[in-house]
Structures are given as structure tokens and as C-alpha cells.
Design an enzyme around this catalytic site. Sequence first.
Site, short mmCIF file in Angstrom:
data_model
loop_
_atom_site.label_atom_id
_atom_site.label_comp_id
_atom_site.label_asym_id
_atom_site.label_seq_id
_atom_site.Cartn_x
_atom_site.Cartn_y
_atom_site.Cartn_z
N ASP A 208 0.86 -1.18 0.00
CA ASP A 208 0.00 0.00 0.00
C ASP A 208 0.91 1.25 0.00
O ASP A 208 1.42 1.63 -1.04
CB ASP A 208 -0.88 -0.13 1.26
N LYS B 158 -1.04 -1.26 -4.58
CA LYS B 158 -1.79 0.00 -4.76
C LYS B 158 -0.81 1.07 -5.23
O LYS B 158 -0.29 1.87 -4.45
CB LYS B 158 -2.45 0.42 -3.43
N ARG C 27 -10.39 -13.68 6.38
CA ARG C 27 -9.19 -14.24 5.75
C ARG C 27 -9.49 -15.51 4.96
O ARG C 27 -8.79 -15.86 4.02
CB ARG C 27 -8.14 -14.57 6.81
P1 5GP Z 1 1.80 -0.52 3.77
O1 5GP Z 1 2.86 -0.55 4.85
O2 5GP Z 1 2.34 -0.82 2.40
O3 5GP Z 1 0.99 0.75 3.80
O4 5GP Z 1 0.73 -1.61 4.14
C1 5GP Z 1 0.98 -2.94 4.04
C2 5GP Z 1 0.09 -3.76 4.94
O5 5GP Z 1 -1.14 -3.09 5.27
C3 5GP Z 1 -0.32 -5.01 4.23
O6 5GP Z 1 0.63 -6.04 4.42
C4 5GP Z 1 -1.67 -5.31 4.86
O7 5GP Z 1 -1.49 -6.03 6.05
C5 5GP Z 1 -2.24 -3.95 5.18
N1 5GP Z 1 -3.14 -3.47 4.11
C6 5GP Z 1 -2.94 -2.47 3.23
N2 5GP Z 1 -3.99 -2.31 2.40
C7 5GP Z 1 -4.89 -3.27 2.76
C8 5GP Z 1 -6.19 -3.64 2.25
O8 5GP Z 1 -6.76 -3.08 1.31
N3 5GP Z 1 -6.80 -4.68 2.88
C9 5GP Z 1 -6.23 -5.35 3.93
N4 5GP Z 1 -6.93 -6.34 4.47
N5 5GP Z 1 -5.01 -5.02 4.42
C10 5GP Z 1 -4.34 -4.00 3.83
#
Ligand code: 5GP
Length: 157
Positions: free
Chosen positions: A84, A112, A146
Site C-alpha cells: 500500500d 496499490k 481471511r
Molecule cells: P503498507 O505498509 O504498504 O501501507 O501496508 C501494508 C500492509 O497493510 C499489508 O501487508 C496489509 O497487512 C495492510 N493493508 C494495506 N492495504 C490493505 C487492504 O486493502 N486490505 C487489507 N486487508 N489489508 C491491507
Amino acid sequence: MVRDLALRINQDYRGKDPLLISVLNGSFIFSADLIRQLDFDPQISFTKLASYQGTSSTGNVDELIGLNQETEGRHILILEDIVDTGNTLEKLVGMLKKKKAASIETVALLFKSQVYKKDIPVKYYGKDIPNKFVVGYGLDYNERGRSLDEIYQIGER
Ligand code: 5GP
């Protein structure tokens, strides 16, 4: 989607014996499906990023828990359910770099890209999705969902 990723990894990592590092919790189903599509028998380790508060004057300390595998000189493939903002990935890659891996690449089921702001390349991803919250296939919504077979976008009201 998982099959296409596996095909690319089979090609790019032939003879390199990569070490797969699956980032819990969300990646467990994706990882299980991916390794069974590889045409070699990989080593896989499961890790989690833990944040602790109040252990230093600088505030949060992040730590890799569960990574007991030797990474020096290894070709590392990080398995992520979804990338993300990239904050998690940035921390992980930073920590793994200190452990002298030969190379580090990321395999994400979902990406994303509109939200992603980091310089670290996400070389392998299954699908680029818009900035919506998704659930299923290992991904949770408040620790539920999940076990859903497919990936769903949480509805908007
Ligand atoms: P980042 O550190 O890249 O912002 O987020 C990564 C983590 O956030 C992912 O491994 C996941 O656990 C959670 N995450 C981010 N977007 C989503 C989403 O749309 N759905 C879910 N269930 N988890 C997300």
C-alpha cells in the site's frame, strides 16, 4: 494471477535457490499457493514486523520477529499480500539490507501503485488495484474474512 507470478519467478530464479520470506499475517494463503506453483523446492521463512513502544527514547522500535534463517549471500524474495504506502516494505528491506543479502526483490499479490510513494521497486505483483480496502484470500478486515476464497472490496455506504 499467482500462476503468472510463479512462472516469472521460475524463469528469473532458475539455479539461484532464493530464500522466500513471507510476511505474516496476510500473506499466508498467497505464499502457500505460490510455493506450490514453483518448479523448485524453495526454503521459506515466515516473519512479522513488530512495533514496540517505549523501548527507546526515539519512540517506536521495529523488529523482525521469526526470521531465524541466515540471509547473508542469499537471493531474497519478500512475499507480501499487498503493498500500500510501502512503509512496511521499506522497513523490511532496510533491515534485510543490513543482513547482507545478495539481492532483495518483492513479490506482492496486490499493489496499490497510486498510493505507493517509495523508491524501492516492487518487481513482481499480481494486480495493481485502486486505493480501496480489500478483504479475503488471507487479507482481513478486523481479523475476519481471511478464509474467503476470493478477494472483495469492502462496500461503501
Ligand atoms: P503498507 O505498509 O504498504 O501501507 O501496508 C501494508 C500492509 O497493510 C499489508 O501487508 C496489509 O497487512 C495492510 N493493508 C494495506 N492495504 C490493505 C487492504 O486493502 N486490505 C487489507 N486487508 N489489508 C491491507
